[in-house]
Every structure is written in structure tokens, then in C-alpha cells.
Design a protein around this motif. Structure first.
Motif, PDB file in Angstrom:
ATOM      1  N   GLU A   1       4.876  15.764  -2.070  1.00  0.00           N
ATOM      2  CA  GLU A   1       4.039  15.370  -3.207  1.00  0.00           C
ATOM      3  C   GLU A   1       4.208  16.450  -4.275  1.00  0.00           C
TER       4      GLU A   1
ATOM      5  N   GLN B   1      -0.500   9.549  -5.147  1.00  0.00           N
ATOM      6  CA  GLN B   1      -1.743  10.040  -5.757  1.00  0.00           C
ATOM      7  C   GLN B   1      -1.511  10.643  -7.147  1.00  0.00           C
TER       8      GLN B   1
ATOM      9  N   HIS C   1       0.892  11.677   3.803  1.00  0.00           N
ATOM     10  CA  HIS C   1       1.721  10.532   3.422  1.00  0.00           C
ATOM     11  C   HIS C   1       1.228   9.207   3.996  1.00  0.00           C
TER      12      HIS C   1
ATOM     13  N   LYS D   1      -1.508   3.353  -5.541  1.00  0.00           N
ATOM     14  CA  LYS D   1      -2.820   3.645  -6.155  1.00  0.00           C
ATOM     15  C   LYS D   1      -2.960   3.192  -7.609  1.00  0.00           C
TER      16      LYS D   1
ATOM     17  N   GLU E   1      -4.450  15.062  -0.733  1.00  0.00           N
ATOM     18  CA  GLU E   1      -5.382  15.359   0.369  1.00  0.00           C
ATOM     19  C   GLU E   1      -5.270  16.829   0.757  1.00  0.00           C
TER      20      GLU E   1
ATOM     21  N   VAL F   1       0.845  -1.200   0.000  1.00  0.00           N
ATOM     22  CA  VAL F   1       0.000   0.000   0.000  1.00  0.00           C
ATOM     23  C   VAL F   1       0.877   1.246   0.000  1.00  0.00           C
ATOM     24  N   GLY F   2       0.243   2.382  -0.246  1.00  0.00           N
ATOM     25  CA  GLY F   2       0.993   3.624  -0.399  1.00  0.00           C
ATOM     26  C   GLY F   2       1.909   3.932   0.772  1.00  0.00           C
ATOM     27  N   VAL F   3       1.348   3.843   1.965  1.00  0.00           N
ATOM     28  CA  VAL F   3       2.142   4.268   3.117  1.00  0.00           C
ATOM     29  C   VAL F   3       3.349   3.354   3.343  1.00  0.00           C
TER      30      VAL F   3
END
Ligand code: PLP
Length: 430
Positions: free
Chosen positions: A205, A241, A138, A267, A210, A109-111
Motif C-alpha cells: 500500500e 484505501q 490486503h 472502496k 489498517e 470488493v477490494g480483496v
């Protein structure tokens, strides 16, 4: 089939209340559309939060996963490795910017990609400090939260946070934070707060997600790269993202020409299957001790098959061009809506490729946030069959994240709904 309201009641009774959900319980999703358990059709402008960039259930992705499932679904890469993981790594090494030799590792996953980026930056530099940015997001693990430059709802009540994380302003044109100011603040931080010789990495980013779809200007990224070079600090681009074609290039940072040392992605990488990756300079990626990286599920074969297919689809269907086509349609209509009399609540329309947002304000002059109007517009859109998400530190930005395969007809249908929803929300709140 149960009704949405019944499922919401069961969700509230059975699941942790910190899990926020919309009351759209899914029965089916295909391309850019989704149907709930009551048979209502929605245009999906959330795309699972920028995940199904290739659309829900892209046939090529589904076929690749089905094929893989015929052979094996999990062996753990550390126990019985497989070629598809290596192939994906080779492809990502080529697709990421920069000519230096690169290497990759896969996570879920992203984190987790973020966590591993920090581990590698610390291992390589032998330093502990990390500089992240106000408004940045993040992820939700301890380190992900700590790096996130926003208290509510992500960090509040979950402390103490891991030490050695420092925050700097992120440039924001619309709110008067220039690149020059943001860079000066980092220099000031080096004089007052942390010795740059103790800083392992900057993490940011290229387009804050977000945080409100705030685009990092080219001159800021160039300045950051210079500061990084001057002090031996690594630059990590969190593309979780903004990556995988969303902005009209494979990675958001490519718009600036700046080459980061590490890219974290997730993602959109696997079109709806849990997969994340870290690709970086080979010397950085090779700095960790043997067996110190990885995990049981990292690079799951089904997700890897999906990712290899996603990369094919991005190329074959020219999704960079689609992202730009969709982004232009969205920005053009939203800007002309904002220019209409009575639409002063739309303070700003911005975007990069198909990562487009509009910011709602109480007054154009003060630019004060209007989160109530934002919530209302999203509810109005939902009642008309369009799924939208908010973002922004003050909850007053509406982000549009359609799949990159969305047709012009569906984009225009969604824009009609947005126009009607903004008009109706403004009238109701007046
Ligand atoms: N980084 C960014 C920029 C994100 O947008 C997200 C999720 O929204 C994350 C990291 C965390 O990803 P995940 O939720 O898959 O852990």
C-alpha cells in the motif's frame, strides 16, 4: 424505531460474533453526516472506511444508479455485456499512471482485486513468490489474509496460510525504520530466503491503511521499483484505501512518481456500491487464459454506473484540491493540539491529502503505544457525535477519513470534538 441497544442484542444473538460493529445503527446518511436509529446526528469521519469519498448519496451518483436501475440491474458481464463497463475500463486505463498500454478488469470488493492481481502476476511471470510487508493489510480471504503482515485479528486461528508469501519491513520514519534498511532487508531476503528469480511480485500500500497510515517514502518506492526491474518482478500498488483521490491525487503512488505494473482499487471507486478494479500493463493483464478471470457479479451495472459518476464528480468538483484543503486543516489543528502542554500523548501527526492520522503514545521518548487512550478518545468522540476509527498494528492510531466533499465548517466542528475528546480522555485516564 428500535434502539441501538436492542439492535446490538439482536445482532449478537443472530450474527457471527467475528463481525465486530460499533453501536451506531444507521437510519440515514447524507454527505458527511449520518443519523442513527435514535435520531442522533454524527459527523462521519470513517466514510464507510474510505468508501464514500464523494459523500453519502451524492446526487449525481444516486441519479446514475437510478437511471441504470430503470434499464437493467444484472446480466453478468460474461453473458450479456454492456458498454458502461468498457467505458469505465477505458477511463481507468487513462487515469492510472504510466504511458505503457493498459487494460482493466472489474471485480466486486477490494480483496478480490488483490486476489486477481496475484493471479495475473503469477500468470505473467510464471513465478510463485510474492513479497508483502509488515503491517500491510490486503483483505480477509485466504490470499488476502496471507498477504496481510499482521496476525491478530486478521489471521489468528485461520491457518494454514497459502505458501510462497514472504514479508519484508515497511519503512516507518516515526519508529526508526528507514527506507534504506527496508530495501537492504529485501536484498538480504534474496540471499537467504527466496531466490528473486522465483518472485512474481511485490505488493504494498503506498500509504498503509489498517497498518496505521504509514506513508511509503518516495525513495523507498523508487528503490523497490529498481529492485523489481533488476529481477523481473512486478510491482503491485494496493490502492484500495489510498486510491480514488483520497490522498490528493487519484492514486497514492503518484506522489512518488513511481509507476507500478498493476493497481488494485475499490472502496472510493463507486461511492458506496460494491466495485473493485485492477488496471495494469496490457501485457500483464492479457497473460491469463481465456475464461480464467471474472465472476458472476464483477462489474455489476449499478456499481459501474456509480463509478462512472464518481469519476465525473472527482473531476467536476475538483476533489483532489478538496482532499488537500481538508488534509491541511486537519494536520494544522492536530499539530497545534499536539504542541500544547499536557498533550504529550499525541506522539505523531501525519497524513497525505485527506488521509490523516495521529498516533497515541504513553511517552514521547519511548513512543510506546497507548491503545487504551486511543479507544477512550474514540468513545469520547462518539458520545459527542463524531465517528472515528482506529488503526495501527498496535491499535494506537486514530485515522481521519472524511468524505472529500466535507465543508470547512464540518471539518472544524469535527476538530472541536476531537480536541474536547482528547482532553477529556487524557483527564479521565490520568
Ligand atoms: N486492501 C486494503 C489496503 C484495504 O484497506 C482493504 C480493506 O480495508 C482491502 C484491501 C480489502 O478490501 P475489502 O474489504 O473490500 O475486501
Amino acid at each position: 424505531m428500535p434502539q441501538n441497544s436492542e439492535l446490538m442484542a439482536r445482532k449478537e444473538a443472530a450474527l457471527a460474533s467475528g463481525l465486530a460493529v460499533k453501536n451506531i445503527f444507521t437510519a440515514k446518511a447524507e454527505g458527511s453526516e449520518l443519523w442513527d436509529v435514535e435520531g442522533r446526528r454524527y459527523i462521519d469521519f470513517a466514510a464507510g472506511i474510505a468508501v464514500v469519498n464523494t459523500g453519502h448519496r451524492h446526487p449525481k451518483v444516486m441519479a446514475a444508479v437510478a437511471d441504470q436501475a430503470e434499464n437493467f440491474t444484472h446480466t453478468c458481464f460474461h453473458v450479456a455485456p454492456y458498454e458502461s463497463y468498457i467505458r469505465l475500463g477505458e477511463r481507468l486505463n487513462k487515469l492510472t499512471p504510466g504511458d505503457a498500454p493498459k487494460k482493466t478488469m472489474l471485480t466486486s470488493v477490494g480483496v478480490e482485486a488483490i486476489e486477481n492481481s496475484i493471479k495475473l502476476a503469477r500468470a505473467f511471470t510464471g513465478r510463485s513468490g510474492i513479497i508483502s510487508f509488515y503491517g500491510g493489510f490486503h483483505g480477509r480471504t485466504l490470499m488476502g489474509m496471507a498477504l496481510t503482515g499482521r496476525q491478530a485479528p486478521y489471521k489468528k486461528g485461520f491457518g494454514p496460510m497459502p505458501p510462497e508469501i514472504f514479508y519484508a519491513p515497511f519503512p516507518n520514519d516515526y519508529h526508526g525504520v528507514s527506507s534504506r534498511h527496508a530495501l537492504d532487508e529485501i536484498r538480504r531476503m534474496f540471499e537467504s530466503t527466496i531466490d528473486p528469480a522465483r518472485v512474481a511480485a511485490f505488493i504494498l500500500e503506498p500509504v498503509q491503511g489498517e497498518g496505521g497510515f504509514v506513508i511509503a517514502p518516495k525513495e523507498f518506492l523508487e528503490g523497490l521499483r529498481e529492485l523489481a526491474n533488476e529481477h523481473g518482478i512486478l510491482l503491485i500498488s494496493d490502492e484500495v484505501q489510498a486510491g480514488m483521490g483520497r490522498t490528493g491525487k487519484m492514486f497514492g503512488i503518484e506522489h512518488s512518481g513511481v509507476v507500478p505494473d498493476i493497481i488494485a482499487m475499490a472502496k472510493g471507486l463507486a461511492g458506496g456500491f460494491p466495485l473493485s478494479a485492477i488496471t495494469g500493463r496490457a501485457d500483464v493483464m492479457d497473460s491469463a487464459n481465456p475464461a480464467s478471470l471474472g465472476g458472476t457479479y464483477g462489474g455489476n451495472p449499478l456499481a459501474v454506473a456509480a463509478a462512472n459518476a464518481v469519476l465525473d464528480v472527482i473531476e467536476e468538483e475538483n476533489l483532489f484540491e478538496s482532499a488537500n484543503r481538508i488534509g491541511e486543516l486537519l494536520q494544522k489543528r492536530l499539530k497545534s493540539l499536539a504542541a500544547r502542554q499536557g498533550m504529550e500523548a499525541i506522539g505523531d501527526v501525519r497524513g497525505l491529502g485527506a488521509m490523516v492520522a495521529f498516533e497515541l503514545v504513553t511517552e514521547r521518548q519511548t513512543r510506546n503505544p497507548d491503545p487504551a487512550l486511543t479507544t477512550r478518545i474514540i468513545a469520547e468522540a462518539q458520545s459527542r457525535g463524531l465517528i472515528l476509527l482506529s488503526c495501527g498494528v498496535r491499535g494506537n492510531v486514530i485515522r481521519l477519513l472524511p468524505p472529500l466533499t466535507t465543508s470547512n465548517d464540518i471539518v472544524n466542528e469535527a476538530l472541536d470534538i476531537i480536541e474536547a475528546s482528547v482532553e477529556s480522555a487524557i483527564a479521565k485516564l490520568a
